[in-house]
Scaffold this active site. Sequence first.
Site, PDB file in Angstrom:
ATOM      1  N   ARG A 158      10.562  -1.040  13.007  1.00 44.05           N
ATOM      2  CA  ARG A 158       9.288  -1.146  13.487  1.00 44.05           C
ATOM      3  C   ARG A 158       9.267  -2.191  14.306  1.00 44.05           C
ATOM      4  O   ARG A 158       9.624  -3.450  13.881  1.00 44.05           O
ATOM      5  CB  ARG A 158       8.410  -0.999  12.272  1.00 44.05           C
ATOM      6  CG  ARG A 158       8.217   0.124  11.619  1.00 44.05           C
ATOM      7  CD  ARG A 158       6.932   0.097  10.663  1.00 44.05           C
ATOM      8  NE  ARG A 158       5.649  -0.647  10.744  1.00 44.05           N
ATOM      9  CZ  ARG A 158       4.824  -0.655   9.872  1.00 44.05           C
ATOM     10  NH1 ARG A 158       4.905  -0.134   8.730  1.00 44.05           N
ATOM     11  NH2 ARG A 158       3.791  -1.188  10.074  1.00 44.05           N
ATOM     12  N   LYS A 179       0.743  -1.305  -0.127  1.00 41.43           N
ATOM     13  CA  LYS A 179      -0.063   0.001  -0.091  1.00 41.43           C
ATOM     14  C   LYS A 179       0.985   1.386   0.022  1.00 41.43           C
ATOM     15  O   LYS A 179       0.488   2.061  -0.645  1.00 41.43           O
ATOM     16  CB  LYS A 179      -1.053   0.029   1.094  1.00 41.43           C
ATOM     17  CG  LYS A 179      -1.873  -1.174   1.178  1.00 41.43           C
ATOM     18  CD  LYS A 179      -2.901  -0.798   2.587  1.00 41.43           C
ATOM     19  CE  LYS A 179      -2.519  -0.808   3.837  1.00 41.43           C
ATOM     20  NZ  LYS A 179      -1.781  -2.401   4.099  1.00 41.43           N
ATOM     21  N   ARG A 226      11.364  -6.435   5.494  1.00 45.78           N
ATOM     22  CA  ARG A 226      11.194  -4.969   5.756  1.00 45.78           C
ATOM     23  C   ARG A 226      11.587  -4.860   7.231  1.00 45.78           C
ATOM     24  O   ARG A 226      12.269  -3.786   7.384  1.00 45.78           O
ATOM     25  CB  ARG A 226       9.535  -4.633   5.670  1.00 45.78           C
ATOM     26  CG  ARG A 226       9.502  -3.083   5.690  1.00 45.78           C
ATOM     27  CD  ARG A 226       7.934  -2.510   5.433  1.00 45.78           C
ATOM     28  NE  ARG A 226       6.797  -3.234   6.553  1.00 45.78           N
ATOM     29  CZ  ARG A 226       5.606  -2.875   6.528  1.00 45.78           C
ATOM     30  NH1 ARG A 226       5.078  -2.491   5.424  1.00 45.78           N
ATOM     31  NH2 ARG A 226       4.861  -3.527   7.305  1.00 45.78           N
TER      32      ARG A 226
HETATM   33  P1  AMP Z   1       0.345   0.198   8.904  1.00 50.58           P
HETATM   34  O1  AMP Z   1       1.556   1.365   8.751  1.00 50.58           O
HETATM   35  O2  AMP Z   1      -0.808   0.726   8.109  1.00 50.58           O
HETATM   36  O3  AMP Z   1       0.670  -1.233   8.665  1.00 50.58           O
HETATM   37  O4  AMP Z   1      -0.186   0.692  10.551  1.00 50.58           O
HETATM   38  C1  AMP Z   1       0.626   0.213  11.670  1.00 50.58           C
HETATM   39  C2  AMP Z   1      -0.331   0.018  12.711  1.00 50.58           C
HETATM   40  O5  AMP Z   1      -0.943   1.094  13.156  1.00 50.58           O
HETATM   41  C3  AMP Z   1      -1.493  -1.072  12.680  1.00 50.58           C
HETATM   42  O6  AMP Z   1      -0.848  -2.537  12.741  1.00 50.58           O
HETATM   43  C4  AMP Z   1      -2.238  -0.852  13.628  1.00 50.58           C
HETATM   44  O7  AMP Z   1      -1.811  -0.985  14.995  1.00 50.58           O
HETATM   45  C5  AMP Z   1      -2.119   0.903  13.716  1.00 50.58           C
HETATM   46  N1  AMP Z   1      -3.258   1.177  12.704  1.00 50.58           N
HETATM   47  C6  AMP Z   1      -3.168   2.239  11.421  1.00 50.58           C
HETATM   48  N2  AMP Z   1      -4.286   2.699  11.142  1.00 50.58           N
HETATM   49  C7  AMP Z   1      -5.182   1.828  11.782  1.00 50.58           C
HETATM   50  C8  AMP Z   1      -6.533   1.864  11.453  1.00 50.58           C
HETATM   51  N3  AMP Z   1      -7.159   2.568  10.551  1.00 50.58           N
HETATM   52  N4  AMP Z   1      -7.350   1.610  12.597  1.00 50.58           N
HETATM   53  C9  AMP Z   1      -6.889   0.737  13.815  1.00 50.58           C
HETATM   54  N5  AMP Z   1      -5.267   0.722  13.857  1.00 50.58           N
HETATM   55  C10 AMP Z   1      -4.485   1.330  12.929  1.00 50.58           C
END
Ligand code: AMP
Length: 191
Positions: free
Chosen positions: A135, A14, A129
């Site tokens: 992370r 994404k 990654r």
């Molecule tokens: P991402 O970078 O999109 O993979 O997001 C990393 C982490 O942030 C996820 O695993 C969730 O813990 C949290 N997170 C990001 N976006 C959301 C969302 N829309 N709803 C709930 N948790 C979120």
Amino acid sequence: MLNIVIFGAPGSGKGTQSDKIIEEYGVAHISTGDVLREEIKKGTELGKLAASYIDEGNFIPDSLMIQILAAVLDALGKDIKGVIFDGFPRTIPQALALDEMLADRDEEISTVIGLEVDDAELIHRIVLRGRTSGRADDNEHTARHRLENYHHMTQPLKKYYIDEGKYVSIPGVGDINEIFSHIKKVIDAVK
Ligand code: AMP
């Protein structure tokens, strides 16, 4: 306005494809993961709370996440070509809230681009990654939990957007530029 949701499991590409979409179409980018990681970096109260969920591979509660999204969207103002939503919505209540927020602005989602990648490849990519991302959630154990959450809470959104006639499925494996050329066709058809 071009309002694109980029949809897919963690590790589906994404972020990578969002960068290409931004470059090509000049839309603003809202990555909720990036927003939360920025708060963690700054050491804010919100960041501390967010880290307690993210580091375990859990979702931030819907009510908080929806508030954050609304604030970020408002801060973008009206003078933008569109928005790419990356990592939001992740649950049905978030999708309903996004539809409502956009309707309040006389806007709607233009298209939902679903990047399809199988679980084994997703785990492989996340672990890879993790070697450079720094992370805490990019390790095999947490990745498996994140994928469970994805299948349980996020995947139902696919049907939601199919029913709205908005979902387009894109194979998310192979050459990054080839994947993007598929995405481009989808966006060009709705812009
Ligand atoms: P991402 O970078 O999109 O993979 O997001 C990393 C982490 O942030 C996820 O695993 C969730 O813990 C949290 N997170 C990001 N976006 C959301 C969302 N829309 N709803 C709930 N948790 C979120």
